[in-house]
Design an enzyme around this catalytic site. Structure first.
Site, PDB file in Angstrom:
ATOM      1  N   ASP A   1      11.579   0.572  -0.178  1.00 51.30           N
ATOM      2  CA  ASP A   1      12.058  -0.799   0.000  1.00 51.30           C
ATOM      3  C   ASP A   1      12.089  -1.600  -1.300  1.00 51.30           C
ATOM      4  O   ASP A   1      13.157  -2.048  -1.744  1.00 51.30           O
ATOM      5  CB  ASP A   1      11.232  -1.526   1.074  1.00 51.30           C
ATOM      6  CG  ASP A   1       9.729  -1.419   0.869  1.00 51.30           C
ATOM      7  OD1 ASP A   1       9.286  -0.932  -0.191  1.00 51.30           O
ATOM      8  OD2 ASP A   1       8.981  -1.835   1.777  1.00 51.30           O
TER       9      ASP A   1
ATOM     10  N   ASP B   1      -4.856   0.996   0.997  1.00 54.43           N
ATOM     11  CA  ASP B   1      -4.384   2.277   1.522  1.00 54.43           C
ATOM     12  C   ASP B   1      -3.971   3.176   0.371  1.00 54.43           C
ATOM     13  O   ASP B   1      -3.417   2.706  -0.632  1.00 54.43           O
ATOM     14  CB  ASP B   1      -3.181   2.073   2.462  1.00 54.43           C
ATOM     15  CG  ASP B   1      -3.523   1.162   3.632  1.00 54.43           C
ATOM     16  OD1 ASP B   1      -4.462   1.492   4.372  1.00 54.43           O
ATOM     17  OD2 ASP B   1      -2.851   0.132   3.785  1.00 54.43           O
TER      18      ASP B   1
ATOM     19  N   ASP C   1      -1.570   6.344  -0.084  1.00 51.70           N
ATOM     20  CA  ASP C   1      -0.550   7.187   0.537  1.00 51.70           C
ATOM     21  C   ASP C   1      -0.124   8.272  -0.435  1.00 51.70           C
ATOM     22  O   ASP C   1      -0.114   8.086  -1.657  1.00 51.70           O
ATOM     23  CB  ASP C   1       0.668   6.350   0.947  1.00 51.70           C
ATOM     24  CG  ASP C   1       0.322   5.288   1.982  1.00 51.70           C
ATOM     25  OD1 ASP C   1      -0.637   5.511   2.740  1.00 51.70           O
ATOM     26  OD2 ASP C   1       0.986   4.245   2.019  1.00 51.70           O
TER      27      ASP C   1
END
Length: 408
Positions: A111, A30, A32
């Site tokens: 995170d 992915d 982003d």
């Protein structure tokens, strides 16, 4: 996209796992984008854009089948602050988080440090506010902020810690690791549909066996499959654990070879022992074997769905896989041809092979089905129609006229 945002006066950076994977020499799944443009600004720039999310307001920009996620820089609100765009429940779990901030604010609220790296297209540099580059070089997974607080904000981070550790081959830093076992029950507050999505990432990404072993180590697996964990902790033989381990290793092998995998088969493996246990109890109460297995399958699926969503498109194949085991255990005759033509035969056969590897059914049975399906159709027809050898009946000795009379 990045350049259009930049030319429109906005900051635009690749961020997160895509940057991390590129630095590790991996192909990113992915890509982003993080920007100081608000979601509505992104929608004005890209007609092929839709806004999603309540907790996190995001922009999804579609390019054919590919979706690029664009997130606005966010900041964590100070404890005790009063902002309608950020709200936590009584357990500390964030249910809304749309407080916008600077790129540094955004990095500090992510995170893990290895996911807080930004690629700047303005000068082709890596922006690192959290020592994420050092952690990548050290092979260390470290949570940003106080681990207990961050896990309470979003308990799914505990699953992500395991998944990233096994995927990247990193070790979980001690402070990040320490609260996991104690806080594992917080996963019970996560919506079943979200847990199902996380389960797919955990067990269909190529590291299923490692994730299974590590989630059991931290008592996280119990929160995902409580019925399975109960059967594993009370097992009197090695069958259930061996079946699951072989099934997960098989799944990892298929992923590595680019072959399709399905959650239905995985759920069937995880829940087989609870289904067997319940079916045995129902059969002891007087139900026929097939009826007991059918009822047990339905009840176990319903109980599991209360913890983790099980879409009908997966629960129906699971039932077929289980019910076909009874038919596969009775080889020979024309019924074998009917089983061979069943749409779920291949999945049920693969499941039977796992049971054979675990020692639950004779290997001879597995070998027979392997040979039977590979036979030429004419030979297969001969196999099911040839007469079976009849058992010879032992003749009783003929009684004499005075036998049993008691006379000398």
């Amino acid at each position: 996209m990045l350049y259009r945002l930049k030319e429109s006066g906005y900051q635009a950076h690749l961020v997160g796992g895509g940057v991390r994977d590129l630095l590790l020499g991996r192909e990113p799944k992915d890509l982003d984008i993080a920007t100081d443009a608000h979601p509505e600004d992104v929608r004005r720039l890209f007609r092929n854009c839709r806004l999603i999310g309540r907790r996190f307001r995001l922009a999804h920009v579609m390019f054919g089948r590919e979706v690029i996620e664009v997130a606005t820089f966010r900041a964590l609100q100070e404890p005790g602050g009063n902002n309608g765009e950020q709200h936590a429940d009584e357990e500390g779990r964030l249910v809304r988080d749309n407080v916008y901030g600077s790129i540094e604010d955004d990095a500090l609220r992510r995170d893990f440090t290895v996911n807080a790296l930004y690629y700047n297209i303005a000068d082709f540099s890596i922006i690192d506010f959290t020592s994420g580059m050092q952690d990548i070089e050290a092979g260390k997974l470290r949570l940003l902020g106080d681990p207990e607080t961050r896990y309470r904000e979003d308990p799914v981070r505990m699953l992500r810690a395991v998944r990233f550790a096994t995927k990247l081959g990193f070790r979980i830093e001690p402070a990040t690791e320490q609260p996991i076992r104690e806080l594992a029950p917080l996963l019970g507050d996560i919506p079943p549909a979200r847990l199902f999505d996380e389960m797919l990432k955990m067990f269909l990404g190529g590291s299923a066996l490692d994730n299974f072993e590590m989630t059991r180590h931290y008592d996280l697996f119990r929160q995902l499959f409580p019925l399975t964990e109960k059967s594993l902790s009370h097992e009197e033989n090695h069958f259930p654990l061996t079946l699951i381990s072989r099934g997960l290793a098989n799944t990892d092998s298929r992923v590595a070879d680019g072959k399709p995998v399905t959650p239905a088969f995985l759920f069937a493996v995880f829940l087989w022992q609870p289904v067997r246990d319940m079916a045995a109890r129902l059969e002891a109460d007087g139900q026929a074997t097939a009826q007991a297995l059918q009822h047990a399958g339905s009840q176990i699926i319903a109980q599991q769905a209360a913890v983790m969503s099980t879409p009908r498109r997966f629960s129906l194949p699971m039932r077929d896989i289980w019910m076909l085991q009874l038919r596969l255990e009775r080889k020979g005759g024309r019924r074998s041809l009917r089983v061979l033509g069943h749409p779920r035969f291949r999945a049920a056969y693969d499941f039977l092979l796992l049971r054979g590897e675990a020692g639950e059914v004779p290997q001879e049975l597995c070998d027979w089905w392997t040979e039977f399906q590979e036979m030429h159709p004419e030979k297969r027809e001969q196999e099911v129609t040839r007469p079976r050898p009849r058992k010879r009946r032992r003749r009783r000795p003929r009684r004499t006229a005075d036998s049993g009379s008691g006379k000398a």
